[in-house]
Design a protein around this motif. Sequence first.
Motif, PDB file in Angstrom:
ATOM      1  N   SER A  44     -13.540  -5.824   3.032  1.00 22.51           N
ATOM      2  CA  SER A  44     -14.304  -5.822   1.993  1.00 22.51           C
ATOM      3  C   SER A  44     -15.233  -4.529   1.620  1.00 22.51           C
ATOM      4  O   SER A  44     -15.562  -4.248   0.583  1.00 22.51           O
ATOM      5  CB  SER A  44     -15.503  -7.087   2.144  1.00 22.51           C
ATOM      6  N   GLU A  45     -15.697  -3.823   2.706  1.00 24.14           N
ATOM      7  CA  GLU A  45     -16.241  -2.537   2.684  1.00 24.14           C
ATOM      8  C   GLU A  45     -15.494  -1.548   2.052  1.00 24.14           C
ATOM      9  O   GLU A  45     -16.117  -0.786   1.246  1.00 24.14           O
ATOM     10  CB  GLU A  45     -16.715  -2.332   4.019  1.00 24.14           C
ATOM     11  N   VAL A  46     -14.154  -1.546   2.241  1.00 23.59           N
ATOM     12  CA  VAL A  46     -13.279  -0.403   1.514  1.00 23.59           C
ATOM     13  C   VAL A  46     -12.846  -0.897   0.005  1.00 23.59           C
ATOM     14  O   VAL A  46     -12.271   0.168  -0.586  1.00 23.59           O
ATOM     15  CB  VAL A  46     -12.208   0.108   2.413  1.00 23.59           C
ATOM     16  N   SER A  47     -12.929  -2.132  -0.276  1.00 22.88           N
ATOM     17  CA  SER A  47     -12.192  -2.632  -1.328  1.00 22.88           C
ATOM     18  C   SER A  47     -13.081  -3.015  -2.418  1.00 22.88           C
ATOM     19  O   SER A  47     -14.302  -3.810  -2.330  1.00 22.88           O
ATOM     20  CB  SER A  47     -11.215  -3.624  -1.217  1.00 22.88           C
ATOM     21  N   SER A  48     -12.726  -2.975  -3.920  1.00 28.68           N
ATOM     22  CA  SER A  48     -13.456  -3.291  -4.870  1.00 28.68           C
ATOM     23  C   SER A  48     -13.461  -4.986  -4.861  1.00 28.68           C
ATOM     24  O   SER A  48     -12.336  -5.265  -4.888  1.00 28.68           O
ATOM     25  CB  SER A  48     -13.254  -2.678  -6.166  1.00 28.68           C
ATOM     26  N   ILE A  49     -14.282  -5.715  -5.669  1.00 27.50           N
ATOM     27  CA  ILE A  49     -14.079  -6.886  -6.002  1.00 27.50           C
ATOM     28  C   ILE A  49     -12.861  -7.191  -7.199  1.00 27.50           C
ATOM     29  O   ILE A  49     -12.310  -8.052  -7.369  1.00 27.50           O
ATOM     30  CB  ILE A  49     -15.438  -7.662  -6.309  1.00 27.50           C
ATOM     31  N   ASN A  50     -12.783  -5.869  -7.962  1.00 28.52           N
ATOM     32  CA  ASN A  50     -11.838  -5.955  -8.893  1.00 28.52           C
ATOM     33  C   ASN A  50     -10.484  -5.254  -8.649  1.00 28.52           C
ATOM     34  O   ASN A  50      -9.894  -4.906  -9.293  1.00 28.52           O
ATOM     35  CB  ASN A  50     -12.389  -5.202 -10.178  1.00 28.52           C
ATOM     36  N   LEU A  51     -10.143  -5.366  -7.258  1.00 30.53           N
ATOM     37  CA  LEU A  51      -8.905  -4.859  -6.706  1.00 30.53           C
ATOM     38  C   LEU A  51      -7.992  -5.352  -7.248  1.00 30.53           C
ATOM     39  O   LEU A  51      -7.791  -6.496  -7.481  1.00 30.53           O
ATOM     40  CB  LEU A  51      -8.821  -4.955  -5.334  1.00 30.53           C
ATOM     41  N   SER A  52      -6.826  -4.343  -7.641  1.00 28.39           N
ATOM     42  CA  SER A  52      -5.184  -4.891  -8.131  1.00 28.39           C
ATOM     43  C   SER A  52      -4.362  -4.285  -6.864  1.00 28.39           C
ATOM     44  O   SER A  52      -4.474  -2.834  -6.851  1.00 28.39           O
ATOM     45  CB  SER A  52      -5.026  -4.196  -9.386  1.00 28.39           C
ATOM     46  N   TYR A  53      -3.912  -4.849  -6.107  1.00 25.46           N
ATOM     47  CA  TYR A  53      -3.205  -4.376  -4.802  1.00 25.46           C
ATOM     48  C   TYR A  53      -1.736  -4.772  -5.209  1.00 25.46           C
ATOM     49  O   TYR A  53      -1.475  -5.856  -4.865  1.00 25.46           O
ATOM     50  CB  TYR A  53      -3.694  -4.996  -3.484  1.00 25.46           C
ATOM     51  N   GLY A  54      -0.782  -3.693  -5.479  1.00 30.86           N
ATOM     52  CA  GLY A  54       0.649  -3.881  -5.583  1.00 30.86           C
ATOM     53  C   GLY A  54       1.300  -3.533  -4.603  1.00 30.86           C
ATOM     54  O   GLY A  54       1.126  -2.340  -3.922  1.00 30.86           O
ATOM     55  N   HIS A  55       2.033  -4.260  -4.171  1.00 29.08           N
ATOM     56  CA  HIS A  55       3.364  -4.052  -3.091  1.00 29.08           C
ATOM     57  C   HIS A  55       4.775  -3.615  -3.864  1.00 29.08           C
ATOM     58  O   HIS A  55       4.986  -3.715  -4.803  1.00 29.08           O
ATOM     59  CB  HIS A  55       3.601  -5.420  -2.380  1.00 29.08           C
ATOM     60  N   SER A  56       5.455  -2.750  -2.823  1.00 26.20           N
ATOM     61  CA  SER A  56       6.474  -2.348  -3.204  1.00 26.20           C
ATOM     62  C   SER A  56       7.727  -3.507  -3.590  1.00 26.20           C
ATOM     63  O   SER A  56       8.480  -3.023  -4.535  1.00 26.20           O
ATOM     64  CB  SER A  56       7.370  -1.490  -2.413  1.00 26.20           C
ATOM     65  N   SER A  57       7.314  -4.620  -3.362  1.00 25.95           N
ATOM     66  CA  SER A  57       8.293  -5.680  -3.877  1.00 25.95           C
ATOM     67  C   SER A  57       7.811  -6.311  -5.242  1.00 25.95           C
ATOM     68  O   SER A  57       8.569  -6.904  -5.682  1.00 25.95           O
ATOM     69  CB  SER A  57       8.092  -6.838  -2.839  1.00 25.95           C
ATOM     70  N   GLY A  58       6.847  -5.659  -5.759  1.00 26.55           N
ATOM     71  CA  GLY A  58       6.187  -6.107  -6.899  1.00 26.55           C
ATOM     72  C   GLY A  58       5.097  -7.320  -7.002  1.00 26.55           C
ATOM     73  O   GLY A  58       4.661  -7.555  -7.928  1.00 26.55           O
ATOM     74  N   LYS A  59       4.946  -7.685  -5.796  1.00 23.25           N
ATOM     75  CA  LYS A  59       4.016  -8.724  -5.564  1.00 23.25           C
ATOM     76  C   LYS A  59       2.748  -7.959  -5.758  1.00 23.25           C
ATOM     77  O   LYS A  59       2.188  -6.947  -5.466  1.00 23.25           O
ATOM     78  CB  LYS A  59       3.836  -9.312  -4.235  1.00 23.25           C
TER      79      LYS A  59
END
Length: 139
Positions: A44-59
């Motif tokens: 939580s400390e390093v990430s934004s509440i608005n985080l969009s986290y994309g994996h190499s699989s497309g997830k």
Amino acid sequence: MKTSLTLLLFLCCAFAFAQADKDVASQVEKLRLALIDPTIANLSEVSSINLSYGHSSGKLENQAQFIEALVTGASDFATVTFENQTIKVEKDVAIVRHTLAADVLDGGKSNAIKIGVILVWQKEKGQWKLLARQAYKLP
């Protein structure tokens, strides 16, 4: 006199950019460590509440999904290194690129991965937060 003021302004700006790069690099290192030893607090400390986290699989994951996957062990990193990292800061946004090399645990078996990653960091209330991440397969 004008030359001295110009030089002073240049040096101040150069120092500010160098400090911003250093601050972003520190947050990236906190992220790397949090991937290996995840807790709700450190993620939580390093990430934004608005985080969009994309994996190499497309997830794609939002902040809650990103944190849950790591804390529950659905994504389980034994080791993580960031190679060939570059940082570009522009005002309150930073773009970080690197190659992620890691050993991921899957059902007790270790699987080595190497992927490209772009991270977008934004300064929120004086703190750099991970706003977006996209991983991609390397050629």
